[in-house]
Design an enzyme around this catalytic site. Structure first.
Site, PDB file in Angstrom:
ATOM      1  N   ARG A 243       0.855  -1.192   0.000  1.00 53.77           N
ATOM      2  CA  ARG A 243       0.000   0.000   0.000  1.00 53.77           C
ATOM      3  C   ARG A 243       0.890   1.240   0.000  1.00 53.77           C
ATOM      4  NH1 ARG A 243      -3.460  -2.833  -1.373  1.00 53.77           N
ATOM      5  NH2 ARG A 243      -5.532  -3.190  -0.496  1.00 53.77           N
ATOM      6  N   GLU A 272      -3.644   7.126  -4.326  1.00 51.06           N
ATOM      7  CA  GLU A 272      -4.107   6.437  -5.518  1.00 51.06           C
ATOM      8  C   GLU A 272      -5.499   6.892  -5.958  1.00 51.06           C
ATOM      9  OE1 GLU A 272      -2.505   2.386  -4.983  1.00 51.06           O
ATOM     10  OE2 GLU A 272      -4.266   1.799  -6.121  1.00 51.06           O
ATOM     11  N   HIS A 290      -1.335  -0.435  -9.925  1.00 52.85           N
ATOM     12  CA  HIS A 290      -1.926  -1.366  -8.941  1.00 52.85           C
ATOM     13  C   HIS A 290      -2.432  -2.643  -9.627  1.00 52.85           C
ATOM     14  CE1 HIS A 290      -4.107  -1.689  -4.802  1.00 52.85           C
ATOM     15  NE2 HIS A 290      -3.775  -2.892  -5.279  1.00 52.85           N
TER      16      HIS A 290
HETATM   17  C1  8YV Z   1      -6.758  -5.981  -5.051  1.00 55.70           C
HETATM   18  C2  8YV Z   1      -5.052  -5.591  -3.240  1.00 55.70           C
HETATM   19  O1  8YV Z   1      -6.812  -6.003  -6.409  1.00 55.70           O
HETATM   20  O2  8YV Z   1      -6.299  -7.372  -2.342  1.00 55.70           O
HETATM   21  C3  8YV Z   1      -5.640  -6.384  -2.145  1.00 55.70           C
HETATM   22  O3  8YV Z   1      -5.398  -6.009  -0.975  1.00 55.70           O
HETATM   23  O4  8YV Z   1      -4.263  -4.751  -3.015  1.00 55.70           O
HETATM   24  C4  8YV Z   1      -5.343  -5.726  -4.666  1.00 55.70           C
HETATM   25  O5  8YV Z   1      -4.411  -6.564  -5.233  1.00 55.70           O
HETATM   26  C5  8YV Z   1      -7.690  -4.920  -4.548  1.00 55.70           C
HETATM   27  O6  8YV Z   1      -7.442  -4.576  -3.244  1.00 55.70           O
HETATM   28  C6  8YV Z   1      -9.126  -5.348  -4.656  1.00 55.70           C
HETATM   29  O7  8YV Z   1      -9.958  -4.693  -3.729  1.00 55.70           O
END
Ligand code: 8YV
Length: 328
Positions: A243, A272, A290
């Site tokens: 993140r 983001e 992402h």
């Molecule tokens: C997802 C991600 O695509 O799952 C996660 O925590 O960071 C991503 O890879 C996204 O969050 C889907 O809500």
């Protein structure tokens, strides 16, 4: 008498097989055009749904939850990270929260390794030269990157993804170091030949590559602060597939621009989808939108997990991926 199917509101378009199964099982409100829901639409969904299936693009804070109807009982996040949801506020209203861990581990670790290689070996820079018609022939001193074998990789957060990255990095001859809230245990440390650093500062000052693989929580916000980023060696590369909020992005951009950090491979950003404009101008960074977990297989598995969590919960059992605030 017909039994009422639970109303499940899904905020974004999901893979076709996932949506088809949801429509069979639930009174599913899908999002055919995939437009992100605004705050008002989210509040309306929470007022109406028995179960909400949000994603990272939905911010479900305490104020949004205040509009939830008494029928709302479960938020089944499509994603592993739950920093988009105020889990404590949800739980306080009697709403359970689940996520989708595990199924995106390998894909995310693949992409993390790819970013390490892309920055170290100047993959995007080289490809851009060729695409622009600028390849004038081989020379001995042009496009030189840095060797992976023998370099030190410091992994911040040795959970599932951190460990999957360590396995890959070992195969490339990288030395594995890690910082975590606590050591992972002797068996895993031995398997990964991993060295634990209790002090993140000490580790940062000695690594050639640094990878962020911890969740974003109040405790990890700006873990790589301006002060800590200054400890990083001038040639070192920072990679983040977790993140954006874990790194002070503005400070990192300044240090990259000043040549005080060697390079960066980023898939996630602090604000983001906005990206610090300084990063866009630098040639020693590789920036992705992402997409670390973006494989067909992972998205279908994530959907499958969401369905299992909803079904188990509605059957009156503890869903397998319930998020407990104290674990965050
Ligand atoms: C997802 C991600 O695509 O799952 C996660 O925590 O960071 C991503 O890879 C996204 O969050 C889907 O809500």
């Amino acid at each position: 008498m017909a039994v009422r199917k639970p109303k499940v509101v899904v905020t974004r378009k999901l893979p076709e097989p996932v949506e088809a199964r949801m429509s069979e099982l639930f009174d599913a409100a899908l999002n055919a055009d995939d437009a992100p829901m605004g705050r008002d639409a989210l509040i309306a969904a929470l007022a109406d749904a028995d179960v909400l299936v949000p994603t990272i693009t939905d911010r479900i804070d305490a104020a949004t939850l205040a509009g939830a109807g008494p029928q709302l009982r479960l938020i089944a996040n499509f994603g592993a990270g739950v920093d988009n949801i105020d889990v404590a506020a949800a739980n306080a209203r009697g709403v359970t929260v689940t996520n989708t861990p595990g199924v995106l581990t390998e894909d995310t670790a693949d992409m993390t390794m790819a970013l390490i290689m892309a920055v170290a070996r100047r993959l995007v820079e080289g490809a851009n030269v060729v695409h622009a018609g600028g390849f004038a022939g081989w020379t001995p001193t042009w496009m030189l990157g840095r060797r992976l074998r023998g370099a030190k990789l410091g992994i911040i957060g040795m959970g599932r993804i951190g460990q999957a990255l360590a396995r890959r990095a070992r195969a490339f001859g990288l030395e594995i170091h890690y910082h975590n809230r606590k050591p992972v245990g002797p068996r895993i440390e031995e398997e990964l030949s991993a060295t634990y650093w209790d002090s993140l500062d000490q580790m940062l000052a000695r690594m050639d590559f640094i990878s962020v693989n911890c969740p974003h929580t109040p405790g990890t916000y700006h873990l790589l602060s301006a002060r800590r980023l200054k400890l990083v060696q001038r040639h070192a590369v920072i990679v983040n597939t977790a993140r954006g909020e874990v790194i002070d992005e503005a400070s990192m951009a300044n240090l990259l621009e000043a040549g005080e950090i060697g390079g960066a491979g980023l898939d996630v950003y602090e604000h983001e989808p906005a990206i610090n404009p300084k990063l866009l101008k630098l040639s020693n960074v590789v920036l992705l939108p992402h997409m670390s977990s973006a494989t067909v297989e992972s998205r279908i598995d994530m959907g499958e997990k969401v369905i299992i969590n909803i079904r188990t919960f509605l059957d009156g059992h503890r869903p397998p991926d319930r998020v407990i605030p104290s674990m965050l």
